[in-house]
Scaffold this active site. Structure first.
Site, PDB file in Angstrom:
ATOM      1  N   ASP A  31       0.860  -1.183   0.000  1.00  0.00           N
ATOM      2  CA  ASP A  31       0.000   0.000   0.000  1.00  0.00           C
ATOM      3  C   ASP A  31       0.902   1.241   0.000  1.00  0.00           C
ATOM      4  OD1 ASP A  31      -1.654   2.103   0.638  1.00  0.00           O
ATOM      5  OD2 ASP A  31      -2.674   1.058   2.286  1.00  0.00           O
ATOM      6  N   LYS A  63      -1.143  10.742 -11.692  1.00  0.00           N
ATOM      7  CA  LYS A  63      -2.538  11.021 -12.055  1.00  0.00           C
ATOM      8  C   LYS A  63      -3.160  11.947 -11.015  1.00  0.00           C
ATOM      9  CE  LYS A  63      -5.399   7.413 -12.613  1.00  0.00           C
ATOM     10  NZ  LYS A  63      -5.857   6.803 -13.849  1.00  0.00           N
TER      11      LYS A  63
HETATM   12  N1  SAM Z   1      -0.896   2.068 -14.451  1.00  0.00           N
HETATM   13  C1  SAM Z   1      -1.616   0.818 -14.369  1.00  0.00           C
HETATM   14  C2  SAM Z   1      -1.404   0.092 -15.664  1.00  0.00           C
HETATM   15  O1  SAM Z   1      -0.917   0.702 -16.593  1.00  0.00           O
HETATM   16  O2  SAM Z   1      -1.717  -1.097 -15.744  1.00  0.00           O
HETATM   17  C3  SAM Z   1      -3.078   1.027 -14.080  1.00  0.00           C
HETATM   18  C4  SAM Z   1      -3.308   1.536 -12.682  1.00  0.00           C
HETATM   19  S1  SAM Z   1      -4.982   1.449 -12.193  1.00  0.00           S
HETATM   20  C5  SAM Z   1      -5.677   2.782 -13.058  1.00  0.00           C
HETATM   21  C6  SAM Z   1      -4.934   2.070 -10.572  1.00  0.00           C
HETATM   22  C7  SAM Z   1      -4.254   1.161  -9.575  1.00  0.00           C
HETATM   23  O3  SAM Z   1      -4.084   1.880  -8.350  1.00  0.00           O
HETATM   24  C8  SAM Z   1      -5.055  -0.086  -9.205  1.00  0.00           C
HETATM   25  O4  SAM Z   1      -4.367  -1.236  -9.643  1.00  0.00           O
HETATM   26  C9  SAM Z   1      -5.118  -0.045  -7.674  1.00  0.00           C
HETATM   27  O5  SAM Z   1      -4.937  -1.311  -7.073  1.00  0.00           O
HETATM   28  C10 SAM Z   1      -3.958   0.891  -7.355  1.00  0.00           C
HETATM   29  N2  SAM Z   1      -4.028   1.477  -6.015  1.00  0.00           N
HETATM   30  C11 SAM Z   1      -5.058   2.192  -5.484  1.00  0.00           C
HETATM   31  N3  SAM Z   1      -4.755   2.546  -4.222  1.00  0.00           N
HETATM   32  C12 SAM Z   1      -3.514   2.059  -3.958  1.00  0.00           C
HETATM   33  C13 SAM Z   1      -2.666   2.090  -2.820  1.00  0.00           C
HETATM   34  N4  SAM Z   1      -3.035   2.710  -1.697  1.00  0.00           N
HETATM   35  N5  SAM Z   1      -1.444   1.488  -2.882  1.00  0.00           N
HETATM   36  C14 SAM Z   1      -1.069   0.835  -4.018  1.00  0.00           C
HETATM   37  N6  SAM Z   1      -1.841   0.777  -5.128  1.00  0.00           N
HETATM   38  C15 SAM Z   1      -3.045   1.372  -5.098  1.00  0.00           C
END
Ligand code: SAM
Length: 400
Positions: free
Chosen positions: A140, A217
């Protein structure tokens, strides 16, 4: 929505499957690179919130395999695809050209040059299926325990007992595509997104080398200009960019921060992370006293059509009349006075590229491909299992 209708309504979704990317997000990173040359002289990268891994795939292809996705290569490929699509649309086309979709190797670089000493670490809450040459961590990014994990992945000699939270072998680029599960409650989504962004920034500050870049983002909302001003404490240039593959209708955009220049004596610390308390406003005030915040203005060259920064125009927040704005959310307390700053907005991706908000007609014999990488452990997996065990959406028929 069926796979085929999604193919029609989302050209990048279809292209991602055809080109072998795990997600359509790959195009966002490619279009950002096209504009900002993100990968120039880059060998060490951290990819945050990386699952299912399409950004990591881009990194792997550019840095490890040495493929080129520069402006020309990318535009050539897009032009080729558009041509194919146009052929497919035209009714007098010979039938053999109306081929069903197949996965294609999109490499256009006949002479790839792998870079030496590449290190890529990718992190996500979800497991990331292995990618050759990439270290993947399931963690995380908002949790302090992730910092030593990341530092250890970057440098196997890192010892949390004796070393501070600064990378001994820093990285050139940190990218973060983090997004929370969107609730539809606009303000809440923007708030949670901003927390992810601050977590990514805090990690970046621990591992970036001076001169490094940070791309993340954001969801554009109220007070996003305050965030830009805060990023400006650490980076010489801060832009907000919207790739063509990101839907115009979405609040999503990307901040692109170039040339990491931490204030003198700054030490990243997760004991006092940025984004809470008064550290940022204090630093902002100090930094503004020493290095006036400069607002570059993008001007279009009437002959070439290119967008250029005007020569930097030193301008303190006071001079611009935008200081002393009361802020009541994001990182500061209600009593803090702060500065807002408007980052130049850059739309990127070639204009002839597919429009992510448009639907495209597909050939009649179009065969929809399966995604390259189905989710490994989606949060809804358990719900599906339970539903199946209970006989589907409507439950088991009585008496069974
Ligand atoms: N860049 C990625 C790709 O090209 O395949 C797509 C990313 S996706 C839009 C957003 C990601 O953010 C998800 O896989 C989610 O699990 C991750 N995410 C959200 N909160 C998070 C956290 N606190 N720590 C790590 N990852 C997190």
């Amino acid at each position: 929505m069926g796979k085929s209708s999604k193919d029609k309504r989302d050209a990048y979704y279809r292209l991602a499957k055809e080109q072998g990317w795990r997600a359509r997000s790959a195009f966002k990173l490619l279009q950002l690179d096209e504009e900002f040359n993100l990968f120039e002289n880059v060998t060490r990268v951290v990819d945050l919130c990386a699952a299912p891994g399409s950004w990591s795939q881009v990194l792997s292809r550019v840095l490890i395999k040495g493929e080129k996705f520069g402006r020309c290569a990318w535009q050539d490929r897009e032009a080729k695809f558009r041509q194919q699509m146009l052929k497919v649309f035209s009714s007098d086309e010979a039938p053999e050209q109306q081929k069903p979709a197949v996965r294609t190797d999109t490499s256009v670089d006949e002479n790839p040059r792998p870079r030496g000493d590449v290190k890529i670490v990718s992190i996500d809450l979800q497991p990331i299926s292995p990618l050759p040459g990439i270290i993947t961590l399931r963690a995380d990014i908002t949790h302090p325990a992730t910092v030593p994990l990341l530092l250890k992945a970057l440098d196997p000699d890192y010892d949390p007992e004796t070393m501070n939270q600064q990378a001994s072998q820093p990285v050139d680029l940190v990218i973060s595509d983090g997004a929370p599960d969107v609730t539809g409650l606009h303000d809440l989504d923007i708030y949670v997104q901003s927390q992810l962004l601050f977590a990514a920034l805090n990690l970046a500050l621990c591992v970036l080398k001076p001169g490094g870049k940070f791309v993340a983002k954001i969801f554009r909302g109220r007070n996003v200009d305050l965030l830009y001003a805060q990023l400006k404490i650490f980076f010489e240039k801060v832009y907000v960019a919207k790739p063509r593959s990101s839907r115009a209708s979405s609040v999503e955009a990307f901040i692109v921060c170039i040339n990491f220049q931490p204030p003198e004596g700054f030490k990243a610390s997760l004991e006092e992370p940025l984004g809470v308390g008064s550290r940022l406003p204090r630093m902002l005030a100090e930094r503004n006293a020493v290095v006036p915040i400069v607002a570059p203005v993008l001007m279009q060259d009437s002959e070439t059509g290119a967008w250029n920064d005007t020569p930097d125009r030193p301008q303190t927040a006071d001079e611009s009349g935008i200081s002393d704005v009361e802020v009541d959310d994001l990182s500061t307390g209600p009593q803090d006075k702060d500065i807002r700053w408007v980052a130049p907005f850059v739309a990127c991706g070639d204009l002839s590229a597919f429009d992510s908000d448009a639907s495209y007609k597909l050939p009649e014999d179009h065969v929809s491909l399966d995604p390259v990488q189905p989710p490994t452990a989606p949060p809804y997996k358990r719900a599906i299992e339970l539903r199946r065990a209970n006989g589907g959406a409507y439950g088991k028929p009585p008496g069974k």
